[in-house]
Structures are given as C-alpha cells and as structure tokens.
Scaffold this motif. Structure first.
Motif, mmCIF file in Angstrom:
data_model
loop_
_atom_site.group_PDB
_atom_site.id
_atom_site.type_symbol
_atom_site.label_atom_id
_atom_site.label_comp_id
_atom_site.label_asym_id
_atom_site.label_seq_id
_atom_site.Cartn_x
_atom_site.Cartn_y
_atom_site.Cartn_z
ATOM 1 N N ARG A 11 20.740 -19.368 -17.876
ATOM 2 C CA ARG A 11 19.315 -19.058 -17.682
ATOM 3 C C ARG A 11 18.440 -19.883 -18.606
ATOM 4 N NH1 ARG A 11 15.001 -17.030 -19.650
ATOM 5 N NH2 ARG A 11 15.959 -16.674 -21.678
ATOM 6 N N LYS A 12 18.822 -19.936 -19.879
ATOM 7 C CA LYS A 12 18.005 -20.634 -20.860
ATOM 8 C C LYS A 12 17.954 -22.131 -20.586
ATOM 9 C CE LYS A 12 15.498 -20.341 -24.603
ATOM 10 N NZ LYS A 12 14.237 -19.590 -24.581
ATOM 11 N N ARG A 13 19.090 -22.690 -20.162
ATOM 12 C CA ARG A 13 19.145 -24.132 -19.947
ATOM 13 C C ARG A 13 18.538 -24.575 -18.627
ATOM 14 N NH1 ARG A 13 22.203 -23.862 -24.246
ATOM 15 N NH2 ARG A 13 22.999 -25.791 -25.207
ATOM 16 N N THR A 14 18.226 -23.639 -17.749
ATOM 17 C CA THR A 14 17.603 -23.998 -16.473
ATOM 18 C C THR A 14 16.186 -23.446 -16.339
ATOM 19 O OG1 THR A 14 18.576 -22.038 -15.397
ATOM 20 C CG2 THR A 14 19.833 -24.098 -15.295
ATOM 21 N N GLU A 15 15.660 -22.826 -17.380
ATOM 22 C CA GLU A 15 14.358 -22.176 -17.253
ATOM 23 C C GLU A 15 13.218 -23.151 -17.016
ATOM 24 O OE1 GLU A 15 13.297 -19.992 -20.731
ATOM 25 O OE2 GLU A 15 13.602 -21.679 -22.101
ATOM 26 N N ASN A 16 13.399 -24.436 -17.402
ATOM 27 C CA ASN A 16 12.336 -25.418 -17.211
ATOM 28 C C ASN A 16 12.487 -26.212 -15.924
ATOM 29 O OD1 ASN A 16 10.961 -24.827 -19.645
ATOM 30 N ND2 ASN A 16 12.456 -26.023 -20.784
#
Length: 360
Positions: free
Chosen positions: A82-87
């Motif tokens: 989630r964190k690595r794809t949030e952008n």
C-alpha cells in the motif's frame, strides 16, 4: 502437544489473525473519521489514519488484499505494498498488484524489493518525479520519548545521503577501541557529529521541578516538555544549568493562576496554562503545550471567560475539530475535561499535579 502440533497451531492462529485484520479493515472502510477511530481503538491519531488508508486500499489492491483475506500475508506486508503504491494512479497500482501473486512466499524485505521493481517498471519516468517530490514533501526529523530516559530520534531522508551518514557513523564507531557496546559507540559518534561542531545551541529545555526535589528533600521526578517525567537526579542536573521561574501551587499540587476579562489571554496567562496542562487537552494527544494554541473551553462569544479555569492548550488538529463543532470540549472547575465525539462517546480525563502535595 508436540512441537510440530504447536507450530501448526501457531500458523493457524496467525492465519486467523490475518483474516480478522481483513474483516476489521472492511468494517473500518465504512467509517470516515480518524479521530473517532483513534478514540474507539485507543490508538494514536496517525495509526487511525493509517488504518483508514489501509481500508481504502483493499479494493485498490485486490490481489494482495485477497491474500490477506485468506490468511496468507500479514497486515505488515499488505502495508508495504500500500505504502509503495500510494503515489500511483489506480491503473498503475493494479498493474503492480497483479505482479504480486507470489507475495505469500516472500519475506517483508523481498516484497519491498519486488514491489519497488514493479513500480519502476510500471511508471519509470514517474519514479524520479515522485522521489524529488517526496524529498521536498516528506523529509523530516522527528522525536519520540521512550522509557528509561531514552528517546527515538528519526530522520526521514533521501536514501543516498542517509546511507552515507549511516556509513560514516559506522566507520567512526569502528575506529573506537574501548569497552563500550557497539550501539553505544554509534550513538556517541552521532552525538559528537551533531553537537561537536562548536556552533551555539539554539534550543532550550523547559523543566518543571518542585522546590523540595530541587534541594534534595524528595525524589519526586521533574517534567520536561515534550519528553515527560525524568528522575530527580537528572531534573536537578538540568535545573542547575538554567534560569529558574517560580510557579505557586495549591494544597493538592495544582498551579494557581489569575483571570482575565478580555478575549486574548496575555502571554503570562498562556504560559501559566502551558505549565499547568503540559500537553494538548484532547484525550490521548501528547503534543507538548508549547506547540499548541491556547483556547477557551466554553467559547468567549457564549459567555466563556478568559481565565485559567476556562483555557487549555489544543494542538492544531484538535483545535480545528473543536472550533468547527465536530467535537465538543468542556472543562470543570477542578480541571476535569470531557471530550464528546460525533457519535456521542464521552472521554473524560483529569488533570495531573505538577508537584506532589504535602502530607495532611
């Protein structure tokens, strides 16, 4: 039960916990107020916001969410993706997610590496733009107090200079030949590097200490704004190095203040409120009072007086949700505070004395 059976039971329990995490996130997805969730679960506001973000990502990342639902990956690994794809946009995120069908077999570090690789493949030009933007938007140094007089100082930096700093600290520590532990050497090197330049110190320590502790009659701890209680010996040592300010207290150890009739409290009154309350008045918020706004419990326009009994510090976030009427705050004459949420839950907190009262 043999060890093999125990190991299988551990795996079964872990799978059940992961599935329940998925169930909880599905329920949390129906909520939209991180403040309410933080109070409901007794967790920090930041953790509540993260849970809401995770809940929103379930549909955005169906493959990894399905592995979480089936008990095959834990919430930590779901958070990695989630964190690595949030952008990324929704289409790009799904493309990365589609390549993570084997995530159940990977460790967290392996999953990080594979997710980063897929992100670069899906959007190679955007990766650099996001990095530059992240450096501008997210770089920070934060401080968190820890038990036993320790603290966690965290730097969120561009990875390249961060690694260079770490390598330099390691090299300096390796050059030390004494009986200090490895961690102690690293910490001492870091402190020397940061504070050994000879430049003047521009910060100050705000310490509260009773007169009895100061002269050694009691072992009552002192209190440092932003840190919390510190043992008497440390408090005395710090007090000996600074300027002193007298604060009068009543018979139960609470500060005694003065009232005002105008809307904006004078600086002396605001300083008194900061010393008395120490942190934000919202339940569970530990933002130091020095970084808060001083506001009325009962609004000035509604007849609330500008007196110490009706004033308290509120951090920017809690000041805002109180001001717009989303949350209601009341304060009794004895300092007891009531925080009412939009769902009607009432959380009550009571003031803590800054000095131990004299025995009866």
């Amino acid at each position: 039960m043999g060890k093999v059976a125990i190991a299988r039971a551990v795996l079964a329990a872990e799978a059940a916990k992961r599935t329940l995490d998925h169930v909880q996130l599905r329920l949390i997805a129906e909520l939209d107020d991180p403040h309410e969730l933080a109070l409901l679960l007794r967790i920090p506001l930041g953790a509540a916001r993260r849970k809401l973000d995770q809940a929103a990502a379930l549909d955005r990342l169906p493959v990894v969410a399905g592995l979480l639902r089936d008990g095959r990956v834990d919430l930590d690994r779901f958070e990695v993706v989630r964190k690595r794809t949030e952008n990324l946009d929704a289409e790009q995120a799904r493309a990365v997610d589609a390549g993570l069908t084997g995530a159940a077999e990977w460790t967290t570090q392996e999953l990080k590496a594979e997710t980063d690789r897929l992100v670069c493949l899906v959007d190679p030009e955007g990766a650099q733009r996001r990095h530059v933007r992240a450096v501008k938007r997210s770089s920070q140094v934060s401080y968190r107090s820890m038990p036993d007089g320790m603290a966690l100082l965290t730097a969120y930096l561009d990875a390249v200079p961060a690694r260079a700093i770490f390598d330099q600290i390691t090299a300096d520590a390796e050059s030390l030949d004494d009986d200090r532990s490895w961690g102690e050497k690293q910490a001492d090197v870091f402190i020397d590097r940061m504070l050994g330049s000879g430049r003047p110190v521009t910060v100050h320590t705000d310490l509260t200490i009773s007169a009895k502790t100061l002269i050694g009659l009691t072992a009552e701890p002192g209190y440092i704004s932003g840190v919390g209680p510190v043992e008497a010996a440390t408090a005395r040592e710090i007090a000996a190095q600074g300027d002193w300010r007298k604060v009068l207290v009543d018979e139960v150890g609470m500060p005694v203040g003065v009232g005002r009739k105008r809307y904006r409290p004078p600086e002396a009154l605001k300083e008194f409120v900061r010393v008395r309350d120490r942190v934000c008045q919202a339940p569970g918020c530990m933002r130091p009072a020095a970084r808060c706004e001083i506001d009325h419990a009962r609004g000035f326009a509604s007849g609330g007086v500008t007196e110490a009994c009706n004033l308290g510090p509120f951090c920017e976030v809690h000041h805002y949700v109180k001001t717009i009427g989303l949350y209601r705050f009341t304060r009794e004459l004895d300092g007891t505070r009531h925080w009412t949420t939009p769902l009607g839950f009432v959380y009550t907190t009571r003031p803590k004395p800054i000095a131990e009262p004299d025995p009866p």
